[in-house]
Design a protein around this motif. Sequence first.
Motif, PDB file in Angstrom:
ATOM      1  N   UNK A  44      16.348 -21.702 -16.396  1.00  0.00           N
ATOM      2  CA  UNK A  44      15.709 -20.396 -16.528  1.00  0.00           C
ATOM      3  C   UNK A  44      16.265 -19.412 -15.505  1.00  0.00           C
ATOM      4  N   UNK A  45      16.077 -18.113 -15.727  1.00  0.00           N
ATOM      5  CA  UNK A  45      16.505 -17.109 -14.746  1.00  0.00           C
ATOM      6  C   UNK A  45      15.804 -17.294 -13.406  1.00  0.00           C
ATOM      7  N   UNK A  46      16.505 -16.956 -12.336  1.00  0.00           N
ATOM      8  CA  UNK A  46      15.971 -17.151 -10.984  1.00  0.00           C
ATOM      9  C   UNK A  46      14.695 -16.349 -10.742  1.00  0.00           C
ATOM     10  N   UNK A  48      12.144 -16.292 -12.339  1.00  0.00           N
ATOM     11  CA  UNK A  48      10.969 -17.075 -12.712  1.00  0.00           C
ATOM     12  C   UNK A  48      10.660 -18.200 -11.718  1.00  0.00           C
ATOM     13  N   UNK A  49      11.485 -18.362 -10.687  1.00  0.00           N
ATOM     14  CA  UNK A  49      11.283 -19.452  -9.730  1.00  0.00           C
ATOM     15  C   UNK A  49       9.939 -19.325  -9.019  1.00  0.00           C
ATOM     16  N   UNK A  50       9.187 -20.407  -9.006  1.00  0.00           N
ATOM     17  CA  UNK A  50       7.938 -20.437  -8.260  1.00  0.00           C
ATOM     18  C   UNK A  50       8.191 -20.736  -6.779  1.00  0.00           C
ATOM     19  N   UNK A  51       9.158 -21.599  -6.532  1.00  0.00           N
ATOM     20  CA  UNK A  51       9.612 -21.854  -5.167  1.00  0.00           C
ATOM     21  C   UNK A  51      10.957 -21.165  -4.995  1.00  0.00           C
ATOM     22  N   UNK A  52      11.033 -20.198  -4.095  1.00  0.00           N
ATOM     23  CA  UNK A  52      12.246 -19.391  -3.930  1.00  0.00           C
ATOM     24  C   UNK A  52      13.116 -20.001  -2.835  1.00  0.00           C
ATOM     25  N   UNK A  53      14.315 -20.406  -3.262  1.00  0.00           N
ATOM     26  CA  UNK A  53      15.239 -21.128  -2.383  1.00  0.00           C
ATOM     27  C   UNK A  53      16.514 -20.322  -2.192  1.00  0.00           C
ATOM     28  N   UNK A  54      16.891 -20.126  -0.939  1.00  0.00           N
ATOM     29  CA  UNK A  54      18.120 -19.403  -0.602  1.00  0.00           C
ATOM     30  C   UNK A  54      19.153 -20.380  -0.044  1.00  0.00           C
ATOM     31  N   UNK A  55      20.383 -20.260  -0.514  1.00  0.00           N
ATOM     32  CA  UNK A  55      21.507 -21.007   0.063  1.00  0.00           C
ATOM     33  C   UNK A  55      22.362 -20.016   0.845  1.00  0.00           C
ATOM     34  N   UNK A  56      22.353 -20.156   2.168  1.00  0.00           N
ATOM     35  CA  UNK A  56      23.139 -19.295   3.049  1.00  0.00           C
ATOM     36  C   UNK A  56      24.436 -20.026   3.396  1.00  0.00           C
ATOM     37  N   UNK A  57      25.553 -19.498   2.929  1.00  0.00           N
ATOM     38  CA  UNK A  57      26.858 -20.110   3.150  1.00  0.00           C
ATOM     39  C   UNK A  57      27.629 -19.293   4.186  1.00  0.00           C
ATOM     40  N   UNK A  58      27.908 -19.913   5.313  1.00  0.00           N
ATOM     41  CA  UNK A  58      28.553 -19.218   6.421  1.00  0.00           C
ATOM     42  C   UNK A  58      30.076 -19.331   6.334  1.00  0.00           C
ATOM     43  N   UNK A  98      17.679 -24.725  -9.285  1.00  0.00           N
ATOM     44  CA  UNK A  98      16.689 -24.606  -8.214  1.00  0.00           C
ATOM     45  C   UNK A  98      17.030 -23.513  -7.204  1.00  0.00           C
ATOM     46  N   UNK A  99      18.317 -23.306  -6.982  1.00  0.00           N
ATOM     47  CA  UNK A  99      18.738 -22.303  -5.994  1.00  0.00           C
ATOM     48  C   UNK A  99      18.484 -20.904  -6.552  1.00  0.00           C
ATOM     49  N   UNK A 100      17.634 -20.158  -5.885  1.00  0.00           N
ATOM     50  CA  UNK A 100      17.265 -18.824  -6.355  1.00  0.00           C
ATOM     51  C   UNK A 100      18.365 -17.806  -6.079  1.00  0.00           C
ATOM     52  N   UNK A 101      18.868 -17.807  -4.867  1.00  0.00           N
ATOM     53  CA  UNK A 101      19.899 -16.838  -4.470  1.00  0.00           C
ATOM     54  C   UNK A 101      20.899 -17.489  -3.536  1.00  0.00           C
ATOM     55  N   UNK A 102      22.169 -17.112  -3.691  1.00  0.00           N
ATOM     56  CA  UNK A 102      23.213 -17.561  -2.767  1.00  0.00           C
ATOM     57  C   UNK A 102      23.691 -16.359  -1.972  1.00  0.00           C
ATOM     58  N   UNK A 103      23.698 -16.526  -0.639  1.00  0.00           N
ATOM     59  CA  UNK A 103      24.160 -15.459   0.260  1.00  0.00           C
ATOM     60  C   UNK A 103      25.364 -15.970   1.050  1.00  0.00           C
ATOM     61  N   UNK A 104      26.580 -15.617   0.647  1.00  0.00           N
ATOM     62  CA  UNK A 104      27.761 -15.976   1.437  1.00  0.00           C
ATOM     63  C   UNK A 104      28.037 -14.901   2.493  1.00  0.00           C
ATOM     64  N   UNK A 105      28.344 -15.323   3.707  1.00  0.00           N
ATOM     65  CA  UNK A 105      28.778 -14.377   4.729  1.00  0.00           C
ATOM     66  C   UNK A 105      30.303 -14.297   4.705  1.00  0.00           C
ATOM     67  N   UNK A 106      30.823 -13.155   5.090  1.00  0.00           N
ATOM     68  CA  UNK A 106      32.274 -12.939   5.101  1.00  0.00           C
ATOM     69  C   UNK A 106      32.690 -12.417   6.473  1.00  0.00           C
ATOM     70  N   UNK A 107      33.311 -13.281   7.262  1.00  0.00           N
ATOM     71  CA  UNK A 107      33.905 -12.855   8.521  1.00  0.00           C
ATOM     72  C   UNK A 107      34.999 -11.849   8.159  1.00  0.00           C
TER      73      UNK A 107
END
Length: 341
Positions: A44-46, A48-58, A98-107
């Motif tokens: 399903x689309x993010x 609709x997530x009941x548990x909001x999970x962020x993946x922070x990629x450095x 399950x992953x709601x949003x992915x946030x990659x950082x860019x040096x």
Amino acid sequence: MSTQTNQLPIPPHFHPETVGEVWRVPYQQRASEAEAWAKQHHISPAALDKTRICLLLIDVQNTFCIPGFELFVGGKSGTGAVDDNRRICEFIYHNLGRITKIIPTLDTHTTMQIFHPIFWVNNAGEHPTPAATNITPADIEKGIWQVNPDIANSITNANYELLTKHAYHYVKQLSQDGKYPLTVWPYHSMLGGIGHALVSAVEEAIFFHCVARQSQTQFEIKGNHPLTENYSVLRPEVLQGFDNSPLAHKNTSLIQQLLEFDVVVIAGQAKSHCVAWTIDDLLTEINQIDAGLAKKIYLLEDCTSPVVVPGVVDYTEAADAAFARFAAAGMQIIKSSLLQM
């Protein structure tokens, strides 16, 4: 959170043997496949997530993660970042729903920055050797290193005195704050260059997630200020100039956003530097609000490696000590294959 039991399969386009290579992601093809994959597996689309999970990629960028690039993080094994990114890709695909949003950082860097060789010269006009030179207040006081006068025109509108005052203040401030001394790094993560780009396999996984979950990837730029380092995505190393005027600012909007998620999972490079500094800053913010929030931060210990340059530096112990401190504060240290969300 518990042991993983109902993972999604890995899509057939993923080839783990290519994680250490640079190639073009076929966006339109992957977009079509991602939509079909979501339909096939009832993802399903993010929104609709009941548990909001962020993946922070450095900083999962070529400059740190591809062998032969400027600051490849090999870790103890010599293949650290490549192995880490293979597991990161597998983690994204297994947990796509399950992953709601992915946030990659860019040096993100340009040539004339305080940690690049061109910024400094000795009495002979020679630049410091990158990765092998730390600059301390004593080095400047003794005249071992000084700011390159030829770059003042580009950075401080030809005001060399202003530039030298800032540089000395900056190096002294790092020492007073207990930070790593100013390291002169090779030119890396250069804006517009191939080293700045995300690792192809990780970019593909992130793009696949974006389309399958209908969740816009949020890219966070860091490190582009010429007069301060920015190991952490949440704040630069030094916030004020020699005259107490603001030099740079904390990323308050990202801090607030991260703390609003139910779960934040962190991985990337390097464990001893940008990963550790980001987590440390996040923990500082958590402790100012509610120390109990630390328990919702999960650190993927098998998806990050320390800086190790054989015969030169080895930050393994420093990285492990930092992670032990984060665990003692309540953060969860876990392997990517065992994380159930």
